[in-house]
Design an enzyme around this catalytic site. Structure first.
Site, PDB file in Angstrom:
ATOM      1  N   GLY A  72      -4.675   8.287  -1.216  1.00 21.60           N
ATOM      2  CA  GLY A  72      -3.340   8.466  -1.806  1.00 21.60           C
ATOM      3  C   GLY A  72      -3.375   8.447  -3.330  1.00 21.60           C
ATOM      4  O   GLY A  72      -2.720   9.266  -3.983  1.00 21.60           O
ATOM      5  N   ASN A 152       7.009   1.342  -1.248  1.00 18.50           N
ATOM      6  CA  ASN A 152       6.070   0.483  -0.516  1.00 18.50           C
ATOM      7  C   ASN A 152       6.463  -0.993  -0.535  1.00 18.50           C
ATOM      8  O   ASN A 152       6.023  -1.752   0.306  1.00 18.50           O
ATOM      9  CB  ASN A 152       4.653   0.654  -1.075  1.00 18.50           C
ATOM     10  CG  ASN A 152       4.606   0.633  -2.576  1.00 18.50           C
ATOM     11  OD1 ASN A 152       5.240   1.456  -3.245  1.00 18.50           O
ATOM     12  ND2 ASN A 152       3.881  -0.311  -3.133  1.00 18.50           N
ATOM     13  N   GLN A 180       3.887   6.110   2.196  1.00 20.27           N
ATOM     14  CA  GLN A 180       4.530   5.174   3.140  1.00 20.27           C
ATOM     15  C   GLN A 180       5.374   5.895   4.195  1.00 20.27           C
ATOM     16  O   GLN A 180       5.799   5.266   5.165  1.00 20.27           O
ATOM     17  CB  GLN A 180       5.430   4.186   2.377  1.00 20.27           C
ATOM     18  CG  GLN A 180       4.666   3.197   1.516  1.00 20.27           C
ATOM     19  CD  GLN A 180       3.905   2.151   2.324  1.00 20.27           C
ATOM     20  OE1 GLN A 180       4.246   1.856   3.472  1.00 20.27           O
ATOM     21  NE2 GLN A 180       2.868   1.595   1.745  1.00 20.27           N
ATOM     22  N   HIS A 202      -5.117   5.591   5.679  1.00 16.21           N
ATOM     23  CA  HIS A 202      -5.177   4.181   6.104  1.00 16.21           C
ATOM     24  C   HIS A 202      -3.807   3.519   6.250  1.00 16.21           C
ATOM     25  O   HIS A 202      -3.716   2.377   6.681  1.00 16.21           O
ATOM     26  CB  HIS A 202      -6.116   3.362   5.204  1.00 16.21           C
ATOM     27  CG  HIS A 202      -5.580   2.981   3.858  1.00 16.21           C
ATOM     28  ND1 HIS A 202      -5.132   1.714   3.580  1.00 16.21           N
ATOM     29  CD2 HIS A 202      -5.428   3.693   2.724  1.00 16.21           C
ATOM     30  CE1 HIS A 202      -4.744   1.654   2.308  1.00 16.21           C
ATOM     31  NE2 HIS A 202      -4.915   2.843   1.771  1.00 16.21           N
ATOM     32  N   THR A 238     -18.803  17.206  -1.074  1.00 15.31           N
ATOM     33  CA  THR A 238     -19.010  17.363   0.366  1.00 15.31           C
ATOM     34  C   THR A 238     -17.929  16.593   1.111  1.00 15.31           C
ATOM     35  O   THR A 238     -17.648  15.442   0.794  1.00 15.31           O
ATOM     36  CB  THR A 238     -20.416  16.853   0.755  1.00 15.31           C
ATOM     37  OG1 THR A 238     -21.375  17.624   0.035  1.00 15.31           O
ATOM     38  CG2 THR A 238     -20.658  17.000   2.255  1.00 15.31           C
ATOM     39  N   CYS A 326       1.454 -13.612  -9.313  1.00 20.31           N
ATOM     40  CA  CYS A 326       0.017 -13.880  -9.229  1.00 20.31           C
ATOM     41  C   CYS A 326      -0.754 -12.880  -8.367  1.00 20.31           C
ATOM     42  O   CYS A 326      -1.909 -12.600  -8.641  1.00 20.31           O
ATOM     43  CB  CYS A 326      -0.211 -15.281  -8.691  1.00 20.31           C
ATOM     44  SG  CYS A 326       0.853 -16.493  -9.467  1.00 20.31           S
TER      45      CYS A 326
HETATM   46  C1  LIG Z   1      -1.032   2.765  -0.503  1.00 14.62           C
HETATM   47  C2  LIG Z   1      -0.219   3.615  -1.397  1.00 14.62           C
HETATM   48  C3  LIG Z   1      -0.820   4.484  -2.326  1.00 14.62           C
HETATM   49  C4  LIG Z   1      -2.315   4.518  -2.559  1.00 14.62           C
HETATM   50  O1  LIG Z   1      -3.004   5.080  -1.488  1.00 14.62           O
HETATM   51  P1  LIG Z   1      -4.592   4.789  -1.359  1.00 14.62           P
HETATM   52  O2  LIG Z   1      -5.029   5.641  -0.238  1.00 14.62           O
HETATM   53  O3  LIG Z   1      -4.713   3.328  -1.065  1.00 14.62           O
HETATM   54  O4  LIG Z   1      -5.199   5.177  -2.660  1.00 14.62           O
HETATM   55  C5  LIG Z   1      -0.009   5.291  -3.090  1.00 14.62           C
HETATM   56  N1  LIG Z   1       1.323   5.264  -2.955  1.00 14.62           N
HETATM   57  C6  LIG Z   1       1.941   4.452  -2.079  1.00 14.62           C
HETATM   58  C7  LIG Z   1       3.422   4.496  -1.951  1.00 14.62           C
HETATM   59  C8  LIG Z   1       1.193   3.590  -1.277  1.00 14.62           C
HETATM   60  O5  LIG Z   1       1.820   2.790  -0.422  1.00 14.62           O
END
Ligand SMILES: *Cc1c(COP(=O)(O)O)cnc(C)c1O
Length: 389
Positions: A72, A152, A180, A202, A238, A326
């Site tokens: 992402g 998020n 999200q 993920h 690749t 934190c």
């Molecule tokens: C998790 C997240 C990302 C980053 O994605 P990654 O695959 O962890 O680099 C970007 N934007 C939002 C809104 C996310 O929740």
């Protein structure tokens, strides 16, 4: 063994068993390089192209509008840097919001240090941008509007189709960070006038380190990664064949189960939204009450430190997240909670619970029960709380 309740699905999700099996095959026997012309390589190539079709179908795009990336963050970086560089003649102005993910915000800040102009839109107390403020911010030299689909931290879902319509009417491009939202709520890039969209595997029970950028056909965009001719010469390197095939499997499963999952997960969410304010005083719901992700719960508890809350919940086997300082190593609480107007001391006491299809009603009730106890104990240690009584 102690009960384990994972309520941090906005951070990452459990990989589906079926996804692992799919990936296993491409790590094992089917390890060919998709760029090789012999049949063994072409098997991998076919798998990637079939993944492209599957993922395109989730957002009503065409397969040749999907470009695989390393996740992402890369997709957000590419969309913003790539579009701004390729359209330098048209202008140098970007419009975004104050509550974007850091992958978007820090990219915009980087560009601002390098001769670009950025407007950061405000959000209201529910986390929604104002469409009239957006329209007023558009100028002659505005190239790109980048507004996230769903937040998020607080789960608020923006009026994406309306934003897309405004962008189109004014001749600006529209990118949305849908990390999200993809696979969690319906998305139609045609209907919503979305020009570019980021997603990550993920967050939908797929593997880490793989994502995609949807680029509507005809959009001018420079490469972020230069090198070989992969991804139609737009993203070198690749291909992560196992990752892409696992992503595709996860997307297929997400699509097949979407309606059912939305109603199941939002039912659990609403159980939290109803029961927490009933059982605990001085709480505030963060994010829009209804325009929010099915799996997002975010509350602020007055007179409490979010960090302590997380540690105590962890001792009960509950994994959650907080917008307090934190966690991020910063002094200020999350920029999102600041943008919706929370005072510092209330933002510091925030808790995000993000659910998934693997969350059960029993998990919800267990978490609420533990939360009531932990909040009570922490407040008894708070001089501010005791003094006000
Ligand atoms: C998790 C997240 C990302 C980053 O994605 P990654 O695959 O962890 O680099 C970007 N934007 C939002 C809104 C996310 O929740």
């Amino acid at each position: 063994m102690m009960k384990q309740v994972y309520l941090d699905n906005a951070a990452t999700t459990m990989v589906h068993k079926e996804v692992i099996e799919t990936m296993d095959a491409y790590y094992g026997d089917l390890y060919g390089n998709p760029s090789s012309i012999y049949d063994f390589g072409q098997t991998a190539k076919k798998a990637i192209n079939s993944a492209r079709e599957t993922i395109a179908s989730v957002i009503n795009a065409k397969a040749d509008e999907i470009y695989f990336t390393g996740g992402g963050s890369e997709s957000d970086n590419w969309a913003i840097k790539g579009v701004m560089a390729a359209n330098r003649k048209k202008g140098n102005h970007i419009i975004t919001s104050k509550i974007e993910h850091h992958a978007v915000l820090h990219t915009c800040e980087y560009l601002a240090k390098n001769g670009y102009e950025v407007t950061y839109l405000n959000v209201d107390s529910d986390g929604l941008i104002s469409l009239s403020e957006l329209e007023e911010a558009i100028r002659e030299n505005t190239v790109l509007i980048t507004i996230m689909f769903a937040n998020n931290e607080i789960g608020t879902i923006q009026p994406i189709k309306e934003i897309g319509d405004i962008a189109k009417r004014h001749g600006a491009l529209f990118h949305t960070d849908a990390v999200q939202a993809f696979g969690h709520v319906p998305i139609d890039v045609k209907e919503m006038n979305i020009d570019l969209l980021s997603s990550s595997a993920h967050k939908i029970h797929g593997p880490k380190g793989v994502g995609m950028l949807y680029i509507r056909k005809g959009i001018k965009i420079d490469n972020l990664i230069h090198g070989g001719a992969q991804e139609s010469k737009k993203r070198a390197g690749t291909e992560n064949v196992p990752g892409i095939c696992g992503y595709s499997k996860a997307a297929e499963m997400a699509m097949d189960s979407m309606n059912e999952r939305m109603s199941y997960v939002s039912g659990l969410r609403d159980r939290f939204l109803k029961k927490i304010p009933e059982a605990i005083e001085n709480v505030r719901l963060n994010g829009h009450p209804t325009k929010r992700l099915p799996g997002n719960v975010n509350f602020s508890f007055e007179f409490i430190e979010g960090e302590s809350l997380l540690l105590y919940l962890d001792m009960e086997g509950i994994s959650a997240s907080s917008g307090s300082a934190c966690t991020s190593g910063a002094l200020d609480p999350s920029h999102v909670l600041m943008a919706i107007g929370l005072p510092h001391e209330i933002a510091h006491g925030s808790l995000r619970l993000s659910l998934s299809e693997f969350t059960t009603e029993e998990d919800v009730d267990y978490t609420i029960e533990k939360l009531i106890g932990v909040v009570h104990r922490l407040r008894l240690m708070s001089p501010l709380y005791i003094r006000r009584k």
